[in-house]
Design a protein around this motif. Structure first.
Motif, mmCIF file in Angstrom:
data_model
loop_
_atom_site.group_PDB
_atom_site.id
_atom_site.type_symbol
_atom_site.label_atom_id
_atom_site.label_comp_id
_atom_site.label_asym_id
_atom_site.label_seq_id
_atom_site.Cartn_x
_atom_site.Cartn_y
_atom_site.Cartn_z
ATOM 1 N N PHE A 246 0.826 -1.204 0.000
ATOM 2 C CA PHE A 246 0.000 0.000 0.000
ATOM 3 C C PHE A 246 0.859 1.252 0.000
ATOM 4 C CE2 PHE A 246 -3.073 -2.933 1.987
ATOM 5 C CZ PHE A 246 -4.138 -2.715 1.147
ATOM 6 N N MET B 10 0.065 5.806 4.438
ATOM 7 C CA MET B 10 -1.025 5.210 5.186
ATOM 8 C C MET B 10 -0.459 4.158 6.137
ATOM 9 S SD MET B 10 -3.998 4.773 2.491
ATOM 10 C CE MET B 10 -4.454 6.038 1.339
ATOM 11 N N ASN B 11 -1.295 3.714 7.031
ATOM 12 C CA ASN B 11 -0.873 2.738 8.028
ATOM 13 C C ASN B 11 -0.930 1.332 7.489
ATOM 14 O OD1 ASN B 11 -0.461 4.504 10.128
ATOM 15 N ND2 ASN B 11 -2.632 4.513 10.653
ATOM 16 N N ALA B 12 -0.066 1.011 6.566
ATOM 17 C CA ALA B 12 -0.135 -0.338 6.029
ATOM 18 C C ALA B 12 0.529 -1.339 6.963
ATOM 19 C CB ALA B 12 0.494 -0.380 4.649
ATOM 20 N N LEU B 13 1.337 -0.822 7.888
ATOM 21 C CA LEU B 13 1.945 -1.700 8.885
ATOM 22 C C LEU B 13 1.290 -1.433 10.233
ATOM 23 C CD1 LEU B 13 5.675 -1.195 7.846
ATOM 24 C CD2 LEU B 13 4.394 -3.319 7.643
ATOM 25 N N ASN B 14 1.062 -2.491 10.968
ATOM 26 C CA ASN B 14 0.430 -2.365 12.279
ATOM 27 C C ASN B 14 1.350 -1.597 13.238
ATOM 28 O OD1 ASN B 14 -0.718 -2.713 14.782
ATOM 29 N ND2 ASN B 14 -1.333 -4.826 14.393
ATOM 30 N N PRO B 15 0.887 -0.446 13.760
ATOM 31 C CA PRO B 15 1.778 0.408 14.560
ATOM 32 C C PRO B 15 2.208 -0.185 15.902
ATOM 33 C CG PRO B 15 -0.457 1.291 14.568
ATOM 34 C CD PRO B 15 -0.437 0.177 13.567
ATOM 35 N N VAL B 16 1.488 -1.158 16.415
ATOM 36 C CA VAL B 16 1.884 -1.683 17.721
ATOM 37 C C VAL B 16 2.551 -3.056 17.629
ATOM 38 C CG1 VAL B 16 0.078 -0.357 18.869
ATOM 39 C CG2 VAL B 16 -0.349 -2.735 18.305
ATOM 40 N N MET B 17 2.998 -3.411 16.430
ATOM 41 C CA MET B 17 3.660 -4.709 16.273
ATOM 42 C C MET B 17 5.016 -4.490 15.601
ATOM 43 S SD MET B 17 2.097 -7.978 14.312
ATOM 44 C CE MET B 17 0.861 -8.807 15.241
ATOM 45 N N GLN C 225 5.706 -8.797 11.994
ATOM 46 C CA GLN C 225 4.670 -8.752 10.966
ATOM 47 C C GLN C 225 5.085 -9.539 9.730
ATOM 48 O OE1 GLN C 225 2.593 -4.956 10.473
ATOM 49 N NE2 GLN C 225 3.743 -4.131 12.191
ATOM 50 N N ILE C 226 6.393 -9.499 9.439
ATOM 51 C CA ILE C 226 6.868 -10.274 8.287
ATOM 52 C C ILE C 226 6.880 -11.760 8.637
ATOM 53 C CG2 ILE C 226 8.782 -10.630 6.696
ATOM 54 C CD1 ILE C 226 9.533 -7.707 7.101
ATOM 55 N N TYR D 69 9.770 -0.851 15.689
ATOM 56 C CA TYR D 69 8.362 -0.670 15.359
ATOM 57 C C TYR D 69 8.253 0.240 14.132
ATOM 58 C CZ TYR D 69 7.043 -2.797 19.758
ATOM 59 O OH TYR D 69 6.852 -3.682 20.775
ATOM 60 N N HIS E 127 6.907 3.020 13.493
ATOM 61 C CA HIS E 127 7.117 4.468 13.625
ATOM 62 C C HIS E 127 8.588 4.830 13.749
ATOM 63 C CE1 HIS E 127 7.299 3.349 17.892
ATOM 64 N NE2 HIS E 127 8.008 4.430 18.034
ATOM 65 N N GLU E 128 9.431 3.832 13.992
ATOM 66 C CA GLU E 128 10.860 4.110 14.094
ATOM 67 C C GLU E 128 11.548 4.083 12.731
ATOM 68 O OE1 GLU E 128 12.097 2.331 18.350
ATOM 69 O OE2 GLU E 128 10.857 1.016 17.153
ATOM 70 N N MET F 167 7.691 -2.957 3.739
ATOM 71 C CA MET F 167 6.433 -3.430 3.159
ATOM 72 C C MET F 167 6.735 -4.330 1.950
ATOM 73 S SD MET F 167 3.266 -2.955 3.923
ATOM 74 C CE MET F 167 2.068 -3.944 3.054
ATOM 75 N N GLU G 234 -8.612 0.532 8.906
ATOM 76 C CA GLU G 234 -7.222 0.929 8.641
ATOM 77 C C GLU G 234 -6.575 -0.003 7.617
ATOM 78 O OE1 GLU G 234 -5.428 3.396 9.744
ATOM 79 O OE2 GLU G 234 -6.500 4.172 11.481
ATOM 80 N N ASP G 235 -5.545 0.517 6.978
ATOM 81 C CA ASP G 235 -4.863 -0.273 5.952
ATOM 82 C C ASP G 235 -4.184 -1.520 6.508
ATOM 83 O OD1 ASP G 235 -5.530 0.922 3.662
ATOM 84 O OD2 ASP G 235 -3.671 2.039 3.383
ATOM 85 N N TYR G 236 -3.676 -1.426 7.734
ATOM 86 C CA TYR G 236 -2.953 -2.609 8.233
ATOM 87 C C TYR G 236 -3.882 -3.781 8.460
ATOM 88 C CZ TYR G 236 -4.091 -0.428 12.766
ATOM 89 O OH TYR G 236 -4.731 0.150 13.826
ATOM 90 N N THR H 176 -3.964 -5.290 5.120
ATOM 91 C CA THR H 176 -2.706 -6.026 4.963
ATOM 92 C C THR H 176 -2.801 -7.384 5.662
ATOM 93 O OG1 THR H 176 -1.523 -3.925 5.038
ATOM 94 C CG2 THR H 176 -0.207 -5.924 5.272
ATOM 95 N N LYS I 109 -2.609 -11.101 3.962
ATOM 96 C CA LYS I 109 -1.604 -12.104 4.314
ATOM 97 C C LYS I 109 -2.216 -13.489 4.467
ATOM 98 C CE LYS I 109 0.659 -9.764 7.724
ATOM 99 N NZ LYS I 109 1.746 -9.512 8.703
ATOM 100 N N ASN J 262 -4.835 -2.462 18.905
ATOM 101 C CA ASN J 262 -4.907 -1.041 18.595
ATOM 102 C C ASN J 262 -6.157 -0.396 19.162
ATOM 103 O OD1 ASN J 262 -2.645 -0.099 16.671
ATOM 104 N ND2 ASN J 262 -3.203 -2.128 15.915
ATOM 105 N N PRO K 235 3.892 1.265 21.516
ATOM 106 C CA PRO K 235 5.323 1.551 21.380
ATOM 107 C C PRO K 235 5.605 2.962 20.863
ATOM 108 C CG PRO K 235 4.565 0.115 19.613
ATOM 109 C CD PRO K 235 3.443 0.229 20.598
ATOM 110 N N ARG K 236 4.601 3.633 20.306
ATOM 111 C CA ARG K 236 4.848 4.970 19.765
ATOM 112 C C ARG K 236 5.042 6.001 20.858
ATOM 113 N NH1 ARG K 236 -0.263 4.700 15.974
ATOM 114 N NH2 ARG K 236 -0.824 3.445 17.766
#
Ligand SMILES: Nc1ncnc2c1ncn2[C@@H]1O[C@H](COP(=O)(O)OP(=O)(O)OP(=O)(O)O)[C@@H](O)[C@H]1O
Ligand SMILES: [Mg+2]
Lengths: 320, 322
Positions: A95, A99-106, A111-112, A148, A150-151, A161, B219-221, B224, B228, B243, B318-319
């Motif tokens: 994507f 946008m948030n294509a990756l889960n922000p808390v994982m 995720q991979i 994560y 956001h880093e 991605m 959300e996009d994730y 995703t 998967k 989340n 974690p943010r």
């Protein structure tokens, strides 16, 4: 056998305002390893087409007609259980980075690994090694493996991605504006990387973008969409050099040429059609300056202007 | 989460607490009523006696000095004497606070589990009859007056079915054979008030969980995760819920603080010897030292709950690094 064949796809959304015909009779096909670009204004149905192929439509969306054949198998007819086995191994998606294509808390690596563990018999340790190898492939430092999303910077997130999309070695990768939010340098890097890996692994690609120059540089075919329909389709070289649909012509003019004279970019006046109650005849007719009487009453069929190059305009041949 | 974050949060909480302390102190100085006459409770006391009492209690000293003394005594755990109970405030509050905490925590735990579960079901089945039913239940219970629900429960479960005792925290006049007996008795008394309180707050939790989960699901994730090949259940539990539960933590924290003071209605209906009722009694008796002590303890609980929420947040998201 073709890798992907989309035949007369119709995807509708049931909304309060009525049925949105977001994709209305779209056909295209892809050979193994081939890349097609989907271009067109915002809201013309590019994402919906891709999500239909992936069987990932939101609840209110449904495939109302047509066929989607992947490796000759009808994807649309499969149950969710069967589909799950094919997901990511056959088709994966990247994507838009912003946008948030990756889960922000994982963690990204998690995720991979999740995708790997789901589709292959691997131990945690093996999965981790594979993730590291993938990081290496997309040129991300392995020191970031436990970070994560956001880093990561925008470009890195997009690389991650892509690493994820490649994890299970899919035959087809869908990029929905994968570089739109990135600066030009990073954009070029990401596309080059994607192209290189695609050639290496013989993956086909559907690339969605607003930028015709990206299509020119990265795709074999291009499908120009307008109002849920394909306006023009064909090999990239032919379509860009010899556009036969007035919309494609306007779209090409709407992009500034750096080397050319400085002139105002020509935007297309008017708005894209309402997809609940589309105009009769050709959907582009209200905005077309070459429209004649027939354009407002009869819907144009696809006309072949040269081998492999078709346009949905009553007067396509006149322009070729 | 790192120790710097932790220290910062402790620091913020300490500052907040101090501000509350100041406000709480001066609020009671500007309230109507003269402490001396409160202590004397004798309209005919002569001026020299009044002056004597004034200096005895230090009312003749400047405000700032009085405040300093107040702080010093607070640190020592001395919250003053209750006018009404003629006992140290801290002793009066102590047992009552425990009663309220037991009630509030029991209700919170039920409400949190049930609220999250209901919200989750409603979001996953958006637009289906189950969703409508949960939404309806949430709205009705949310709007229901607490005391009314309590009375209905008492009428039905205690009076009609005779299942539970109606008053207090323990059966009065009974010496318990052991801890287990006492706990069983407490549980019997606790059940209805806790359920009443839980029912009143569960609607808010389920609605927040529902809307926050619906937000997350678009959300996009999530797409995703579906792409998967994860099962629907895994998409929800592994990607959506972690989340979606972030906003609810804040609400729970705010609610927990509020409940310590706000359980008044339930405490009154069920004659639960908690701090809400104590506050009401203190107010009626114009027992300022007691009221001041209660305000302080309640504020402290609110601050503590928010601190706990911040820590949870830092742990789950974690943010968060500021
Ligand atoms: N979930 C939905 N519910 C209702 N209508 C939708 C939904 N998703 C998309 N549409 C409609 O379908 C049409 C096509 O949308 P789509 O997202 O495919 O466009 P797009 O070409 O990808 O646009 P963009 O370039 O902005 O991404 C639009 O008119 C849009 O309003
Ligand atoms: Mg799109």
């Amino acid at each position: 056998m073709k890798l992907l064949e989309v035949r007369n796809l119709k995807t509708y959304f049931d909304t309060r305002e009525g049925v949105v015909r977001a994709v209305d009779d779209v056909s295209f096909s892809l050979e193994k390893g081939e890349a097609i670009g989907l271009v067109g204004e915002s809201g013309c149905g590019k994402t919906t087409t891709a999500l239909s192929v992936l069987q990932l439509l939101p609840k209110e969306g449904r495939i109302a007609g047509g066929e989607i054949l992947l490796n000759g198998e009808d994807f649309a007819a499969k149950s969710e259980e069967e589909l799950r086995k094919h997901r990511w191994r056959d088709v994966s998606i990247v994507f838009q980075g912003a946008m948030n294509a990756l889960n922000p808390v994982m963690k990204v690596s998690r995720q991979i690994a999740e995708a790997l563990l789901l589709h292959e018999e691997l131990t945690e340790e093996e999965a981790r090694r594979r993730v590291l190898a993938l990081f290496d492939l997309v040129e991300i430092s392995s020191s970031l493996v436990d970070c994560y999303p956001h880093e990561f910077s925008g470009g890195m997130r997009q690389r991650a991605m892509i690493a994820m999309a490649l994890a299970c070695g899919p035959k087809l990768i869908v990029g929905d504006e994968p570089t739109t939010a990135l600066d030009v340098m990073v954009q070029a890097q990401i596309l080059a990387l994607l192209g290189k890996l695609r050639r290496e692994f013989g993956m086909a690609m559907i690339l969605i973008t607003h930028d015709l120059s990206i299509v020119g540089a990265n795709c074999d075919q291009v499908a120009v969409m307008y109002g849920g329909k394909v306006a023009e389709i064909g090999p990239v070289g032919k379509v860009l050099r010899n556009p036969c649909h007035p919309y494609t012509q306007r779209l090409l003019k709407a992009f500034p040429d750096i080397r050319g004279e400085r002139e105002m970019v020509q935007s297309i006046p008017g708005f894209p059609p309402n997809l609940v109650t589309p105009p009769p005849g050709c959907r582009f007719s209200p905005r077309c300056d070459a429209a004649r009487e027939i354009c407002f009453s009869r819907e144009p069929a696809m006309r072949c202007v040269e081998p492999g190059h078709e346009a949905a305009c009553h007067f396509a041949e006149e322009r070729s | 989460m790192n120790s710097e974050y932790l220290l910062r949060k402790i620091f913020h909480s300490a500052i907040t607490l101090f501000i509350v302390l100041i406000i709480n102190y001066f609020l009671f100085r500007i309230m109507p009523g003269d402490p001396v006459s409160m202590i004397m409770r004798n309209p005919n006391a002569n001026p020299s006696m009044l002056a004597q009492v004034k200096s005895l209690y230090g009312f003749d000293k400047p405000q700032l000095v009085q405040f300093a003394v107040y702080l010093r005594e607070l640190v020592k755990g001395n919250f003053g004497m209750s006018f009404f109970y003629r006992q140290p405030v801290i002793d009066v509050i102590g047992s009552r606070l425990f009663a309220t905490l037991v009630l509030a925590f029991a209700a919170e735990i039920v409400a949190i589990f049930l609220g999250i579960l209901l919200g989750k079901i409603a979001a996953v089945r958006r637009g289906e009859p189950v969703d409508a039913a949960i939404l309806g239940f949430s709205l009705v219970t949310y709007a229901m007056p607490t005391f009314w629900l309590g009375i209905v429960f008492i009428a039905f479960f205690c009076v009609h079915l005779g299942l539970f005792p109606t008053v207090g925290m323990y059966t009065s006049g009974v010496t318990f054979a052991g801890f287990a007996d006492k706990a069983v008795d407490l549980a019997k008394h606790l059940f209805l008030p806790a359920v009443t309180l839980a029912v009143v707050i569960v609607g808010g939790y389920s609605m927040i969980m529902r809307s926050s989960l619906l937000d997350v699901l678009s959300e996009d994730y999530i797409t995703t995760a579906r792409a998967k090949g994860l099962s629907r259940r895994d998409v929800i539990n592994r990607h959506a819920v972690p989340n979606a539960r972030l906003p609810i933590i804040t609400i729970i924290a705010i609610n927990l603080g509020f409940m310590i003071a706000g359980a008044l209605q339930v405490e009154t209906v069920f004659s639960w010897p908690g701090i809400g009722r104590l506050m009401y009694e203190a107010l009626k008796a114009r027992d300022y030292p007691l009221l001041q002590g209660i305000f302080l303890i309640v504020s402290f609980c609110v601050i503590l709950a928010n601190f706990a929420a911040d820590i949870m947040y830092g742990y789950l998201d974690p943010r968060i690094r500021y």
